[in-house]
Design an enzyme around this catalytic site. Structure first.
Site, PDB file in Angstrom:
ATOM      1  N   SER A 275       0.867  -1.192   0.000  1.00 29.83           N
ATOM      2  CA  SER A 275       0.000   0.000   0.000  1.00 29.83           C
ATOM      3  C   SER A 275       0.895   1.231   0.000  1.00 29.83           C
ATOM      4  O   SER A 275       2.078   1.153   0.381  1.00 29.83           O
ATOM      5  CB  SER A 275      -0.844  -0.012   1.283  1.00 29.83           C
TER       6      SER A 275
ATOM      7  N   TYR B  21      -2.371  -1.218  10.386  1.00 29.94           N
ATOM      8  CA  TYR B  21      -2.318  -1.321   8.921  1.00 29.94           C
ATOM      9  C   TYR B  21      -0.974  -0.808   8.402  1.00 29.94           C
ATOM     10  O   TYR B  21      -0.319  -1.455   7.579  1.00 29.94           O
ATOM     11  CB  TYR B  21      -3.485  -0.522   8.324  1.00 29.94           C
TER      12      TYR B  21
HETATM   13  P1  NAD Z   1     -11.543  -6.069  -0.103  1.00 34.54           P
HETATM   14  O1  NAD Z   1     -12.171  -6.000   1.242  1.00 34.54           O
HETATM   15  O2  NAD Z   1     -12.369  -5.836  -1.307  1.00 34.54           O
HETATM   16  O3  NAD Z   1     -10.820  -7.465  -0.293  1.00 34.54           O
HETATM   17  C1  NAD Z   1     -10.113  -8.079   0.728  1.00 34.54           C
HETATM   18  C2  NAD Z   1     -10.021  -9.540   0.398  1.00 34.54           C
HETATM   19  O4  NAD Z   1      -9.350 -10.200   1.477  1.00 34.54           O
HETATM   20  C3  NAD Z   1     -11.402 -10.183   0.271  1.00 34.54           C
HETATM   21  O5  NAD Z   1     -11.376 -11.133  -0.763  1.00 34.54           O
HETATM   22  C4  NAD Z   1     -11.573 -10.861   1.605  1.00 34.54           C
HETATM   23  O6  NAD Z   1     -12.443 -11.965   1.538  1.00 34.54           O
HETATM   24  C5  NAD Z   1     -10.154 -11.275   1.889  1.00 34.54           C
HETATM   25  N1  NAD Z   1      -9.903 -11.581   3.280  1.00 34.54           N
HETATM   26  C6  NAD Z   1     -10.151 -10.812   4.373  1.00 34.54           C
HETATM   27  N2  NAD Z   1      -9.824 -11.482   5.492  1.00 34.54           N
HETATM   28  C7  NAD Z   1      -9.350 -12.688   5.083  1.00 34.54           C
HETATM   29  C8  NAD Z   1      -8.884 -13.825   5.776  1.00 34.54           C
HETATM   30  N3  NAD Z   1      -8.831 -13.880   7.118  1.00 34.54           N
HETATM   31  N4  NAD Z   1      -8.503 -14.898   5.047  1.00 34.54           N
HETATM   32  C9  NAD Z   1      -8.587 -14.884   3.696  1.00 34.54           C
HETATM   33  N5  NAD Z   1      -9.021 -13.837   2.997  1.00 34.54           N
HETATM   34  C10 NAD Z   1      -9.411 -12.762   3.686  1.00 34.54           C
HETATM   35  O7  NAD Z   1     -10.307  -5.081  -0.048  1.00 34.54           O
HETATM   36  P2  NAD Z   1      -9.305  -4.539  -1.174  1.00 34.54           P
HETATM   37  O8  NAD Z   1      -9.401  -3.075  -1.137  1.00 34.54           O
HETATM   38  O9  NAD Z   1      -9.487  -5.262  -2.439  1.00 34.54           O
HETATM   39  O10 NAD Z   1      -7.909  -4.912  -0.504  1.00 34.54           O
HETATM   40  C11 NAD Z   1      -7.068  -5.923  -1.009  1.00 34.54           C
HETATM   41  C12 NAD Z   1      -5.642  -5.633  -0.596  1.00 34.54           C
HETATM   42  O11 NAD Z   1      -5.219  -4.400  -1.193  1.00 34.54           O
HETATM   43  C13 NAD Z   1      -5.462  -5.462   0.908  1.00 34.54           C
HETATM   44  O12 NAD Z   1      -4.242  -6.061   1.311  1.00 34.54           O
HETATM   45  C14 NAD Z   1      -5.410  -3.964   1.084  1.00 34.54           C
HETATM   46  O13 NAD Z   1      -4.701  -3.596   2.214  1.00 34.54           O
HETATM   47  C15 NAD Z   1      -4.688  -3.568  -0.197  1.00 34.54           C
HETATM   48  N6  NAD Z   1      -4.876  -2.158  -0.565  1.00 34.54           N
HETATM   49  C16 NAD Z   1      -6.105  -1.676  -0.860  1.00 34.54           C
HETATM   50  C17 NAD Z   1      -6.225  -0.333  -1.212  1.00 34.54           C
HETATM   51  C18 NAD Z   1      -7.547   0.262  -1.583  1.00 34.54           C
HETATM   52  O14 NAD Z   1      -7.615   1.489  -1.731  1.00 34.54           O
HETATM   53  N7  NAD Z   1      -8.600  -0.512  -1.764  1.00 34.54           N
HETATM   54  C19 NAD Z   1      -5.101   0.492  -1.254  1.00 34.54           C
HETATM   55  C20 NAD Z   1      -3.864  -0.050  -0.935  1.00 34.54           C
HETATM   56  C21 NAD Z   1      -3.764  -1.377  -0.602  1.00 34.54           C
END
Ligand code: NAD
Length: 260
Positions: A142, A155
């Site tokens: 991130s 985080y």
């Molecule tokens: P999201 O909530 O849409 O997806 C998260 C995924 O992780 C889902 O598929 C969920 O089922 C899974 N998950 C959660 N807990 C879990 C567990 N205990 N075991 C297995 N799977 C689990 O979120 P996202 O925004 O798509 O985030 C995905 C990644 O990207 C994360 O690591 C997040 O930190 C990172 N990220 C997101 C953003 C953003 O702006 N959305 C920015 C930077 C980084």
């Protein structure tokens, strides 16, 4: 974006029934990779999603339930996959609170899911990559792996940890045809981000548009969300031959956030 140059490779994407993980899975499958999708649920719709991706991209797709908060389940995911040429550590959760009020169990869960899971899956996947003579580790970190924001202690700590693990993995595999890199997205509009909007609207008495522009995208100079396809295509690029010498580093997809 790319030809089907990943045909014959298997990609395991953690946390891939939603958001960025699902976007990355789509782009890898488009490039020809077989997939293992994952989350902690085991619903009909999870398996239906796997069937839908297989149908769309003409690749093999399995859904394997494993809870990324548990080290043994992280390792079992890779073992059950049987093959892991491309490992995308993506599963992640968020909790926002000042440090004195930050629930200890939320700290533990975020460190486990967002950081330690990547250690366990990488430990299980590297022997498979070594056996295959090729591998790619792509960690979804991130902008918070490179910078900080208040109230996101767990985080930010976890994502900085993932960037560190990414570098160590790269050094331990440097002389092999294996690379390890972290993608550092800024804000991407996914369910994780969407869930933060109502509380922020209430907290600051703002409209949805104001929350998006003035709060969420405050630090994103482009004033646009990155898309899950853009994150996916960055992962595909890291899997390409062009990226063979890119290892142990981060690629920001953040609309200029970390340039500020
Ligand atoms: P999201 O909530 O849409 O997806 C998260 C995924 O992780 C889902 O598929 C969920 O089922 C899974 N998950 C959660 N807990 C879990 C567990 N205990 N075991 C297995 N799977 C689990 O979120 P996202 O925004 O798509 O985030 C995905 C990644 O990207 C994360 O690591 C997040 O930190 C990172 N990220 C997101 C953003 C953003 O702006 N959305 C920015 C930077 C980084």
């Amino acid at each position: 974006m790319f030809e089907k140059f990943l045909a014959g490779k298997t990609a395991v994407v953690t946390g891939s029934n939603s958001g960025i993980g699902l976007g990355v899975a789509h782009q890898l499958a488009k490039a020809g990779a077989d997939l293992v999708l994952n989350s902690f649920t085991d619903r009909d719709e999870d398996h239906a999603l796997a069937a839908e991706l297989a149908e769309t991209h003409g690749v093999s797709v399995r859904y394997i339930k494993a809870d990324m908060s548990k080290g043994d389940e992280c390792r079992a995911l890779i073992e059950q996959a049987g093959r892991c040429d491309i490992l995308v550590n993506n599963a992640g959760i968020q909790h926002v609170a000042p440090i004195p009020d930050f629930p200890a169990e939320k700290w533990d869960a975020i460190i486990a899911i967002n950081m330690s899971s990547a250690f366990h899956t990488t430990a299980a996947a590297l022997p498979m990559m070594r056996k295959a003579g090729w591998g790619r580790v792509v960690n979804i970190a991130s902008a918070h792996g490179l910078t900080a924001s208040p109230f996101k202690s767990a985080y930010v700590a976890a994502k900085h940890g993932v960037v560190g693990l990414t570098k160590v993995t790269a050094l331990e595999t440097a002389e092999e045809k294996i690379t390890s890199n972290a993608i550092c997205p800024g804000y991407v509009l996914t369910p994780l981000v969407e869930a933060q909007i109502p509380d922020t609207m209430k907290e600051y008495n703002l409209s949805r548009d104001e929350v998006v522009r003035d709060v969420l995208l405050k630090r994103q100079p482009s004033k646009e969300f990155a898309t899950v396809d853009e994150i996916g295509d960055t992962a595909v690029f890291l899997c390409s031959d062009a990226a063979a010498q890119i290892t142990g580093t981060t690629i920001s997809v953040d609309g200029g956030w970390t340039a500020l």
